[in-house]
Design an enzyme around this catalytic site. Structure first.
Site, mmCIF file in Angstrom:
data_model
loop_
_atom_site.group_PDB
_atom_site.id
_atom_site.type_symbol
_atom_site.label_atom_id
_atom_site.label_comp_id
_atom_site.label_asym_id
_atom_site.label_seq_id
_atom_site.Cartn_x
_atom_site.Cartn_y
_atom_site.Cartn_z
ATOM 1 N N GLY A 4 0.769 -1.234 0.000
ATOM 2 C CA GLY A 4 0.000 0.000 0.000
ATOM 3 C C GLY A 4 0.799 1.282 0.000
ATOM 4 N N GLN B 235 3.235 3.529 -5.393
ATOM 5 C CA GLN B 235 2.720 4.660 -6.158
ATOM 6 C C GLN B 235 1.192 4.722 -6.137
ATOM 7 O OE1 GLN B 235 3.457 4.384 -10.366
ATOM 8 N NE2 GLN B 235 3.302 6.595 -10.687
ATOM 9 N N LEU B 236 0.548 3.572 -6.137
ATOM 10 C CA LEU B 236 -0.903 3.531 -6.310
ATOM 11 C C LEU B 236 -1.686 3.291 -5.031
ATOM 12 C CD1 LEU B 236 -0.994 1.407 -9.592
ATOM 13 C CD2 LEU B 236 -1.240 3.877 -9.371
ATOM 14 N N TYR C 275 9.588 -9.180 -14.386
ATOM 15 C CA TYR C 275 8.359 -8.463 -14.047
ATOM 16 C C TYR C 275 7.236 -8.855 -15.007
ATOM 17 C CZ TYR C 275 5.225 -4.428 -13.379
ATOM 18 O OH TYR C 275 4.141 -3.616 -13.133
#
Length: 401
Positions: free
Chosen positions: A91, A94-95, A223
């Protein structure tokens, strides 16, 4: 006498089987040995026509995480007056903080729990519930879900593209092993699960302009590989167990109130920081590198909208979403309309450039627009103006202080 002996053997065989079942620590070889002994004892009885004893090993559970072959999980449904109880992992990225703020406005402050393995800054800690959560610790995750009666899980924990290439082992552990914990817990407790994917889930053999929802995916970063794995595992759990799995492939996300986090598209955030600070920016991608991008407010709104979408409107479990597509040169030119003195130079990072060259140039998000009404608000001019307004206000406040 013969019948009595057979009966005694049956009892002894059954006792051995039950005793083996009752020992949670009993290993599989021991159970096979007991079965073999019982079988030989029965077959050695003269004139016995009994069938050999078969131990139903598949019914013995050795882990709370085992899922039986006939398991079926269903997402929790809500009435119009109920609100979901949301847990956001990773958390502090960035988001996460932005999504928590949006969801708290909609569902109430105490219905959204932000979590991470790092200590939160004071403003985040006091803005709403925050707890420690390590996605690699299955027991810890399970306790959080149970104790807080979680119904929605938003899984943001991940190592991004460039950072992941620098530490593949850690990226594999966090992005893949951590995901497995999340999937198991979401399935076990009937959660609605959101896992973001990315433009990095595609590779050089994918169609690049535009890239559709369904096509060849052969990414060349850990990724990207981990995100394809997440998409497929989520869809498998949905079809196999009924897990309400939802996923959006994010483009590059641009945000004013968070620092770049090691992604290949982060130049589009760094340019604003450097422009305000020094009036100079050195880009690590070629000036003509076109990639799909999105302002963070659009991204967060899309996430909420797909999570709230009625299940019967979703024709697929993983959607592309898009807003704009631009190059570093086009972004610099738009920014120079407001800041003519900005100097932009290029020093190409070959690792990042190779990653960018394998990614989509533009996303086809027509399915998201058709199925659940996705529509973006920010194009490039609005993006630049919004970012400058934010940094301008921040600069004035800093000077005043």
């Amino acid at each position: 006498m013969l019948q009595g002996r057979i009966y005694t053997l049956k009892l002894r065989s059954s006792f051995l089987f039950l005793e083996a079942r009752s020992c949670l620590g009993t290993s599989m070889p021991v159970i096979r040995t007991l079965s073999k002994v019982a079988k030989q004892a029965l077959l050695s009885t003269p004139g016995c026509s009994c069938q050999p004893l078969t131990v139903a090993v598949r019914n013995i559970s050795f882990s709370p995480r085992q899922v039986t072959s006939d398991a079926s999980f269903h997402s929790v449904s809500f009435s119009e007056t109920d609100h979901p109880k949301v847990l956001i992992t990773g958390g502090l990225g960035q988001l996460g903080v932005g999504l928590a703020k949006l969801l708290r406005k909609r569902f109430g402050k105490n219905n959204v729990i932000l979590s991470d393995i790092r200590k939160p800054p004071s403003n985040v800690f006091h803005s709403g519930p925050f707890i420690y959560s390590d996605i690699l610790d299955y027991k810890n995750l399970r306790e959080i879900v149970v104790n807080n009666r979680i119904t929605w899980l938003v899984h943001y924990s991940a190592l991004l593209s460039a950072v992941g290439e620098a530490n593949v082992a850690l990226a594999r552990s966090v992005n893949i092993n951590g995901l497995h914990n999340i999937l198991d817990i979401a399935a076990e407790h009937g959660l609605r699960l959101f896992v973001p994917s990315t433009i990095g889930a595609f590779g050089p053999t994918s169609p690049r302009n535009p890239t559709p929802d369904l096509c060849v995916q052969r990414p060349r970063t850990i990724y990207g590989v981990s995100k394809v794995h997440a998409e497929l595992m989520g869809e498998y759990y949905h079809h196999r167990y009924g897990l309400d799995f939802r996923c959006l492939r994010y483009p590059g996300i641009i945000s004013a109130d968070s620092m770049p986090g090691g992604g290949t598209t982060d130049y589009a955030v760094q340019i604003f920081h450097d422009a305000i600070k020094s009036g100079k920016f050195e880009c690590n991608l070629r000036p003509d590198t076109r990639l799909p991008m999105m302002y963070i407010d659009d991204c967060l709104r899309a996430t909420l909208e797909v999570m709230e979408a009625p299940i019967d409107t979703l024709s697929m479990r993983t959607y592309n979403i898009n807003a704009m597509s631009f190059t570093p040169e086009e972004l610099a030119q738009e920014l120079q309309k407001q800041m003519p003195e900005l100097e932009v130079t290029y020093d190409v990072d070959h690792v990042r450039q190779a990653i960018a060259d394998s990614w989509p140039m533009n996303f086809d998000d027509s399915n998201a627009r058709k199925d659940w009404g996705w529509k973006h608000d920010y194009d490039l001019p609005e993006l630049v103006q919004t970012m400058l307004n934010f940094f301008g206000a921040e600069t004035l406040m800093a000077r005043a202080n």
